[in-house]
Design a protein around this motif. Structure first.
Motif, PDB file in Angstrom:
ATOM      1  N   GLU A  27      62.951  11.591  -6.119  1.00 51.31           N
ATOM      2  CA  GLU A  27      63.138  12.707  -6.447  1.00 51.31           C
ATOM      3  C   GLU A  27      62.894  13.193  -7.920  1.00 51.31           C
ATOM      4  OE1 GLU A  27      67.221  15.053  -4.975  1.00 51.31           O
ATOM      5  OE2 GLU A  27      67.517  12.884  -5.402  1.00 51.31           O
ATOM      6  N   ALA A  28      62.804  12.089  -8.795  1.00 51.06           N
ATOM      7  CA  ALA A  28      62.528  12.598 -10.338  1.00 51.06           C
ATOM      8  C   ALA A  28      60.987  12.563 -10.308  1.00 51.06           C
ATOM      9  CB  ALA A  28      63.027  11.617 -11.235  1.00 51.06           C
ATOM     10  N   ALA A  29      60.476  11.568  -9.494  1.00 48.47           N
ATOM     11  CA  ALA A  29      58.812  11.658  -9.508  1.00 48.47           C
ATOM     12  C   ALA A  29      58.181  13.053  -8.897  1.00 48.47           C
ATOM     13  CB  ALA A  29      58.546  10.365  -8.707  1.00 48.47           C
ATOM     14  N   GLN A  30      58.954  13.806  -8.556  1.00 49.16           N
ATOM     15  CA  GLN A  30      58.269  15.071  -8.054  1.00 49.16           C
ATOM     16  C   GLN A  30      57.740  15.988  -9.223  1.00 49.16           C
ATOM     17  OE1 GLN A  30      57.926  16.487  -5.043  1.00 49.16           O
ATOM     18  NE2 GLN A  30      58.371  14.538  -4.164  1.00 49.16           N
ATOM     19  N   LEU A  31      58.181  15.372 -10.565  1.00 48.21           N
ATOM     20  CA  LEU A  31      57.413  15.833 -11.730  1.00 48.21           C
ATOM     21  C   LEU A  31      56.112  15.659 -11.572  1.00 48.21           C
ATOM     22  CD1 LEU A  31      58.796  17.627 -14.060  1.00 48.21           C
ATOM     23  CD2 LEU A  31      59.272  15.177 -15.046  1.00 48.21           C
ATOM     24  N   GLU A  32      55.579  14.951 -10.991  1.00 49.88           N
ATOM     25  CA  GLU A  32      54.141  14.498 -10.724  1.00 49.88           C
ATOM     26  C   GLU A  32      53.805  14.951  -9.348  1.00 49.88           C
ATOM     27  OE1 GLU A  32      52.361  10.743 -11.756  1.00 49.88           O
ATOM     28  OE2 GLU A  32      50.515  11.378 -10.671  1.00 49.88           O
ATOM     29  N   GLY A  33      54.799  14.691  -8.574  1.00 49.12           N
ATOM     30  CA  GLY A  33      54.258  14.778  -6.939  1.00 49.12           C
ATOM     31  C   GLY A  33      54.209  16.294  -6.555  1.00 49.12           C
TER      32      GLY A  33
END
Ligand code: AMP
Ligand code: GLY
Length: 425
Positions: free
Chosen positions: A95-101
């Motif tokens: 979920e936090a990797a959505q900052l890139e995703g």
């Protein structure tokens, strides 16, 4: 400490190399790795995208820390799977990797956190695309919303090219709409600033500059990155502090506020414009090839830093220590990169670099594999030749001297990595 690194690139080779030099590290493992990583770590043929398989491997190895290198496993939730098994992991949740995703998600977080970035529209139809392009005017900046390995972005002054890319991202399949971000063009030099965070405390690393275009003088198509250097003699010494206050800490605080704390490596891609610093993009992992030069300068042993981030103990960590030396890395890429690269060609000269240029210069492997005694190219970016020196001029000379010893049929590299910064220093 027993550490498992996930990934295959030169970034992972740099991570494994630094970990192998850390006196607190007893064993370095890597999955799946490459021919160069095999010299500093034990390789395991596990699919980096398979969270259950990675977690099972970490448990079998008795890993004390798992470090996830690339974005795709992070977005796929590999760090979550390892964390659920109770093993400390350096890398954000899916979920936090959505900052890139998702570029649209990143824009939303930046707006909420008051982080300076390019004004933008998220478009889902050709009509919205046409309106947004018209509103900003040339040069046009068009970004595919999802992950595209640095190749989903088109910057052009040609309205037809911009429209075609945007409409291709939006897609024409009913029921499967894509999204595209169209934004204001940011003028000015780019800086990559990485920060290590446990979700609360933010520890910035030293800034680096990356060379994204394939050819000298920033010509040619965008790539994953063709070279990098650090430090940036031309940058304002207050830059890191300013970005910590205006970008990194507010972003980490906003992610925590949303209930999706971000721990791991927050990478801010910045443009230093005449109106101040602006975020071009966030990544949720170490940058490649900037990591090669940043780690070349980090004197603090790496494992303790990554473990402190993974276990929420960064506030207690002693300040990082940095070498005064400069570092330069030059990427050697395959024939036809960043199109469909040719692979399977033999690479020679690696032993000569190890004999004649070490310890100041060394070769980090990206897309390579071993075939008996031979090392073969196995990807677009093949090697990342890294060197340190008293200043950028010396680091460049050493890097290019090593590059000249390497033979790979049809390969290409930029000859101007760090040249401008070295001449101005
Ligand atoms: P990204 O994948 O967002 O990092 O974009 C890749 C590259 O496109 C960046 O490193 C920049 O060189 C360029 N780029 C992205 N956004 C902008 C912008 N708003 N203005 C100018 N150049 C941009
Ligand atoms: N060097 C650019 C990136 O890692 O995305």
């Amino acid at each position: 400490m027993n550490v498992l690194v996930i990934g295959t690139g030169a970034r992972e080779h740099a991570l494994c190399r630094s970990l192998s030099l850390d006196p607190d590290v007893s064993a370095v493992h890597c999955a799946p790795g490459n021919a160069g990583i095999a010299e500093v770590a034990e390789l395991h043929p596990v699919d980096a995208l398979d969270g259950d398989a990675v977690s099972a491997l970490a448990q079998r190895l008795g890993a004390d820390l798992v470090v996830v290198g690339p974005e795709a496993p992070l977005v796929a939730g590999v760090a979550d799977a390892v964390r659920e098994a109770g093993i400390p992991v350096f890398g954000p949740s899916g979920e936090a990797a959505q900052l890139e995703g998702s570029k649209a998600f990143a824009k939303d977080v930046m707006a909420a956190a008051g982080v300076p970035t390019a004004r933008s529209y998220v478009c889902a139809t050709p009509e919205e695309v046409a309106e947004a392009l018209d509103a900003f005017g040339a040069p046009y900046v068009v970004k595919d919303d999802g992950l595209a390995a640095g190749k989903g972005v088109v910057v052009t002054s040609d309205l037809e090219v911009a429209t075609a890319h945007a409409n291709a991202c939006v897609g024409t399949t009913p029921g499967q709409p894509g999204r595209v971000v169209i934004e204001e063009f940011l003028d000015g030099p780019e800086v990559s600033l990485f920060a290590i965070t446990d979700g609360d405390t933010v520890l910035p690393l030293q800034p680096a500059q990356d060379f994204k275009r394939a050819l000298d003088a920033d010509e040619g198509p965008n790539t994953g990155g063709m070279g990098a250097y650090s430090p940036l003699p031309w940058a304002d010494p207050k830059l890191v502090d300013e970005v910590l206050q205006t970008v990194l800490q507010p972003t980490v605080d906003e992610m925590r506020r949303r209930g999706t704390p971000f721990s791991g490596l927050l990478y801010a891609g910045l443009a230093i414009t005449s109106r101040g610093v602006r975020v071009i993009e966030f990544n949720a992992r170490f940058g490649d090839p900037e990591t090669q030069v940043v780690l070349a300068r980090l004197k603090t042993p790496l494992a303790g830093v990554l473990l402190a981030a993974a276990t929420n103990n960064l506030a207690d960590l002693a300040p990082l220590r940095w070498s005064e030396d400069a570092a330069v890395t030059v990427v050697v890429a395959s024939h036809n990169y960043p199109g469909t690269p040719r692979t399977g060609d033999p690479i020679t000269g690696l032993d000569e670099v190890a004999e004649q240029d070490a310890p100041h210069a060394y070769v980090l492997h990206a897309g390579t594999k071993r075939d008996g005694d031979a090392v073969l190219s196995a990807g677009g970016r093949v090697l990342s030749v890294t060197a340190s020196g008293q200043d950028l001029t010396e680091a460049r000379e050493r890097a290019y001297r090593a590059v000249a010893r390497i033979r790979l049929d049809g390969s290409q590299y930029r000859t101007d990595i760090a040249a401008k910064a070295a001449s101005e220093a």
